[in-house]
Design a protein around this motif. Structure first.
Motif, PDB file in Angstrom:
ATOM      1  N   PRO A   1       0.833  -1.212   0.000  1.00  0.00           N
ATOM      2  CA  PRO A   1       0.000   0.000   0.000  1.00  0.00           C
ATOM      3  C   PRO A   1       0.861   1.254   0.000  1.00  0.00           C
ATOM      4  CG  PRO A   1      -0.832  -1.602   1.582  1.00  0.00           C
ATOM      5  CD  PRO A   1       0.492  -2.126   1.085  1.00  0.00           C
ATOM      6  N   GLY A   2       0.444   2.232  -0.802  1.00  0.00           N
ATOM      7  CA  GLY A   2       1.178   3.475  -0.875  1.00  0.00           C
ATOM      8  C   GLY A   2       2.202   3.525  -1.983  1.00  0.00           C
ATOM      9  N   ASP A   3       2.564   2.348  -2.561  1.00  0.00           N
ATOM     10  CA  ASP A   3       3.503   2.342  -3.670  1.00  0.00           C
ATOM     11  C   ASP A   3       2.875   3.020  -4.886  1.00  0.00           C
ATOM     12  OD1 ASP A   3       5.243   0.970  -2.128  1.00  0.00           O
ATOM     13  OD2 ASP A   3       5.166  -0.913  -3.231  1.00  0.00           O
ATOM     14  N   LEU A   4       3.603   3.927  -5.501  1.00  0.00           N
ATOM     15  CA  LEU A   4       3.168   4.537  -6.751  1.00  0.00           C
ATOM     16  C   LEU A   4       3.976   3.899  -7.870  1.00  0.00           C
ATOM     17  CD1 LEU A   4       2.729   8.301  -5.820  1.00  0.00           C
ATOM     18  CD2 LEU A   4       0.951   6.637  -6.351  1.00  0.00           C
ATOM     19  N   VAL A   5       3.355   2.988  -8.583  1.00  0.00           N
ATOM     20  CA  VAL A   5       4.050   2.239  -9.614  1.00  0.00           C
ATOM     21  C   VAL A   5       4.332   3.122 -10.822  1.00  0.00           C
ATOM     22  CG1 VAL A   5       3.835   0.271 -11.182  1.00  0.00           C
ATOM     23  CG2 VAL A   5       3.125   0.056  -8.802  1.00  0.00           C
ATOM     24  N   LEU A   6       3.376   3.971 -11.172  1.00  0.00           N
ATOM     25  CA  LEU A   6       3.571   4.978 -12.216  1.00  0.00           C
ATOM     26  C   LEU A   6       3.667   6.347 -11.550  1.00  0.00           C
ATOM     27  CD1 LEU A   6       0.969   3.716 -14.850  1.00  0.00           C
ATOM     28  CD2 LEU A   6       3.459   3.632 -15.067  1.00  0.00           C
ATOM     29  N   PRO A   7       4.489   7.244 -12.075  1.00  0.00           N
ATOM     30  CA  PRO A   7       4.701   8.536 -11.399  1.00  0.00           C
ATOM     31  C   PRO A   7       3.471   9.441 -11.454  1.00  0.00           C
ATOM     32  CG  PRO A   7       5.923   8.428 -13.467  1.00  0.00           C
ATOM     33  CD  PRO A   7       5.369   7.068 -13.232  1.00  0.00           C
ATOM     34  N   ARG A   8       2.936   9.748 -10.305  1.00  0.00           N
ATOM     35  CA  ARG A   8       1.759  10.616 -10.219  1.00  0.00           C
ATOM     36  C   ARG A   8       2.064  12.018 -10.743  1.00  0.00           C
ATOM     37  NH1 ARG A   8      -3.070  10.200  -7.326  1.00  0.00           N
ATOM     38  NH2 ARG A   8      -3.989  12.148  -6.557  1.00  0.00           N
ATOM     39  N   ALA A   9       3.299  12.453 -10.630  1.00  0.00           N
ATOM     40  CA  ALA A   9       3.669  13.778 -11.106  1.00  0.00           C
ATOM     41  C   ALA A   9       3.499  13.919 -12.606  1.00  0.00           C
ATOM     42  CB  ALA A   9       5.121  14.077 -10.724  1.00  0.00           C
ATOM     43  N   GLU A  10       3.382  12.788 -13.331  1.00  0.00           N
ATOM     44  CA  GLU A  10       3.160  12.822 -14.781  1.00  0.00           C
ATOM     45  C   GLU A  10       1.720  13.227 -15.134  1.00  0.00           C
ATOM     46  OE1 GLU A  10       4.657  12.123 -17.666  1.00  0.00           O
ATOM     47  OE2 GLU A  10       6.589  11.242 -17.172  1.00  0.00           O
ATOM     48  N   ILE A  11       0.831  13.261 -14.148  1.00  0.00           N
ATOM     49  CA  ILE A  11      -0.604  13.435 -14.416  1.00  0.00           C
ATOM     50  C   ILE A  11      -1.069  14.763 -13.821  1.00  0.00           C
ATOM     51  CG2 ILE A  11      -2.871  12.389 -14.245  1.00  0.00           C
ATOM     52  CD1 ILE A  11      -0.892  10.624 -15.736  1.00  0.00           C
ATOM     53  N   PRO A  12      -1.110  15.840 -14.599  1.00  0.00           N
ATOM     54  CA  PRO A  12      -1.449  17.151 -14.027  1.00  0.00           C
ATOM     55  C   PRO A  12      -2.804  17.203 -13.328  1.00  0.00           C
ATOM     56  CG  PRO A  12      -0.443  17.431 -16.183  1.00  0.00           C
ATOM     57  CD  PRO A  12      -0.663  15.957 -15.998  1.00  0.00           C
ATOM     58  N   VAL A  13      -3.808  16.501 -13.850  1.00  0.00           N
ATOM     59  CA  VAL A  13      -5.134  16.584 -13.245  1.00  0.00           C
ATOM     60  C   VAL A  13      -5.147  16.025 -11.828  1.00  0.00           C
ATOM     61  CG1 VAL A  13      -6.016  14.346 -14.051  1.00  0.00           C
ATOM     62  CG2 VAL A  13      -7.612  16.243 -13.734  1.00  0.00           C
ATOM     63  N   ALA A  14      -4.171  15.172 -11.501  1.00  0.00           N
ATOM     64  CA  ALA A  14      -4.138  14.567 -10.174  1.00  0.00           C
ATOM     65  C   ALA A  14      -3.885  15.595  -9.078  1.00  0.00           C
ATOM     66  CB  ALA A  14      -3.058  13.487 -10.113  1.00  0.00           C
ATOM     67  N   ALA A  15      -3.437  16.793  -9.447  1.00  0.00           N
ATOM     68  CA  ALA A  15      -3.161  17.818  -8.443  1.00  0.00           C
ATOM     69  C   ALA A  15      -4.426  18.338  -7.786  1.00  0.00           C
ATOM     70  CB  ALA A  15      -2.391  18.982  -9.080  1.00  0.00           C
ATOM     71  N   ASP A  16      -5.560  18.265  -8.508  1.00  0.00           N
ATOM     72  CA  ASP A  16      -6.781  18.833  -7.909  1.00  0.00           C
ATOM     73  C   ASP A  16      -8.028  17.989  -8.075  1.00  0.00           C
ATOM     74  OD1 ASP A  16      -7.266  19.202 -10.599  1.00  0.00           O
ATOM     75  OD2 ASP A  16      -7.179  21.387 -10.531  1.00  0.00           O
ATOM     76  N   ARG A  17      -7.905  16.785  -8.641  1.00  0.00           N
ATOM     77  CA  ARG A  17      -9.064  15.910  -8.781  1.00  0.00           C
ATOM     78  C   ARG A  17      -8.680  14.482  -8.418  1.00  0.00           C
ATOM     79  NH1 ARG A  17     -13.197  19.285  -9.686  1.00  0.00           N
ATOM     80  NH2 ARG A  17     -14.431  17.681 -10.717  1.00  0.00           N
ATOM     81  N   ALA A  18      -9.655  13.741  -7.906  1.00  0.00           N
ATOM     82  CA  ALA A  18      -9.504  12.292  -7.803  1.00  0.00           C
ATOM     83  C   ALA A  18     -10.001  11.725  -9.129  1.00  0.00           C
ATOM     84  CB  ALA A  18     -10.310  11.740  -6.626  1.00  0.00           C
ATOM     85  N   TYR A  19      -9.067  11.529 -10.066  1.00  0.00           N
ATOM     86  CA  TYR A  19      -9.441  11.128 -11.421  1.00  0.00           C
ATOM     87  C   TYR A  19      -9.500   9.606 -11.479  1.00  0.00           C
ATOM     88  CZ  TYR A  19      -9.790  11.083 -16.483  1.00  0.00           C
ATOM     89  OH  TYR A  19     -10.236  10.892 -17.773  1.00  0.00           O
TER      90      TYR A  19
END
Length: 381
Positions: free
Chosen positions: A8-26
């Motif tokens: 749990p908590g592992d980010l397999v793909l980099p979340r920083a690559e996804i701009p919408v993730a900064a303000d939405r639960a996409y």
């Protein structure tokens, strides 16, 4: 291939690559991926090179695209010679539907309620006397194997056509078992991969799948307008090429000496910019590893299903090993699905209304905070 579950908590793909993730639960990858930053930049860089070099850059573009083809083959469990670039899933399935030498009375078996991309290309061959036969789906299943077997026993079935993962509730078909069943009755297996490829390990060669296709704009993390098709050697030798291209004619017999590989089915000028984006997307997935991505997607989907059930939603998606996917569809008592999706969006959670249900779909860049936000938002409906 096994599906390893990261901690749990592992980010397999980099979340920083996804701009919408900064303000939405996409949680709507099953509709379309938010384009990763590196994918968008690869496309922009290709466009800039085209502006700077014009025709002088075409040889380098073509060479780079063979690397993309090889990466796609690795993800598919295929071979580069068996991979064709296509514009979308429908075009890839259409290569089979338009290419076979149909005769009146030939039949195609599909699952009731399956996605139009895997059904309509075959329905369009009614002009050749082709009959599309719908078979039942089992409880929580993509289709009922006994119903498929019965249809095959009835005779004249040329193709079994199925979505690997159903777009409505996410049930996963056993493609290896279906390929064996189809082949035992002299039929082909053609699969729509778009809701699984990039999220689940895929091994088309080992499974014996004859043809398959997927657009890039969902779990593959790529842009619209580009995708890949797998065409096994024995099949592509039998397929008519409906839109031949001068780029893929080689020495051989006949009025149109097609080359021996699946490239023969790539018609006209290439979508170079889309292929550049697909290459960057495949690089993201390959660096993470298919097993790690699948483990993360499965863990998030399980957490969504459990959390949503705990707050009173009716979970419609099967979660048993081997039959589930990254899709979790639920019904919220007393609330229409479209209304629920609109209210979730207002709460910062992106989902989709499909088949009278709310469909959530988390990729391997999503985190537990996205799951918690979705569960809390559903509880507040």
């Amino acid at each position: 291939m096994t599906e390893a579950t990261p901690a749990p908590g592992d980010l397999v793909l980099p979340r920083a690559e996804i701009p919408v993730a900064a303000d939405r639960a996409y949680l709507d990858t099953a509709y379309m991926t938010p384009l990763p930053t590196s994918v968008a930049e690869a496309m922009a860089a290709d466009a800039r090179r085209a502006g700077r070099l014009g025709s002088r850059g075409q040889d380098d573009r073509a060479a780079a695209e063979e690397g993309v083809r090889a990466a796609a083959a690795r993800l598919l469990g295929s071979h580069p010679d068996d991979v064709a670039f296509v514009a979308n899933t429908t075009q890839g399935v259409g290569l089979v539907a338009a290419g076979l030498d149909w005769a009146p009375g030939d039949r195609v078996v599909v699952a009731a309620g399956d996605h139009p991309s895997i059904v309509l290309p075959f329905r369009a061959r009614a002009d050749a006397g082709v009959e599309v036969v719908e078979v039942a789906t089992g409880p929580g299943a993509a289709l009922d194997p006994d119903a498929v077997a019965a249809a095959l026993e009835a005779g004249r079935v040329r193709v079994v056509a199925v979505s690997w993962v159903r777009a409505d509730h996410g049930a996963r078909a056993d493609l290896a078992a279906l390929a064996t069943l189809a082949h035992d009755h002299g039929a082909l297996l053609c699969a729509d991969l778009i809701q699984g490829l990039g999220a689940l390990p895929c091994d088309l060669g080992a499974w014996g799948v004859d043809a398959a296709a997927a657009g890039a704009q969902k779990w593959l993390l790529g842009p619209h307008g580009v995708g890949v098709a797998h065409l096994a050697p024995d099949l592509r030798e039998r397929l008519r090429v409906p839109a031949p291209s001068q780029h893929h004619l080689e020495g051989g017999s006949g009025p149109l000496p097609h080359g021996p590989t699946a490239r023969r089915h790539e018609s006209g000028s290439a979508n170079h910019t889309g292929r550049a984006g697909l290459g960057a997307a495949l690089a993201l997935l390959e660096r993470a590893g298919p097993a790690a991505v699948a483990g993360r997607v499965t863990a998030l989907a399980d957490a969504l299903a459990d959390g949503l059930a705990d707050v009173g939603a009716e979970v419609l998606s099967a979660r048993a090993a081997g039959s589930g996917s990254g899709i979790v569809s639920v019904r919220v008592p007393g609330i229409d699905a479209a209304e629920a999706v609109a209210r979730l969006d207002a709460a910062g959670v992106v989902a989709a209304a499909r088949a009278d249900a709310v469909r959530f779909s988390a990729h391997a860049w999503n985190d537990e905070g996205d799951v918690a936000a979705a569960v809390a938002a559903v509880a507040a409906l």
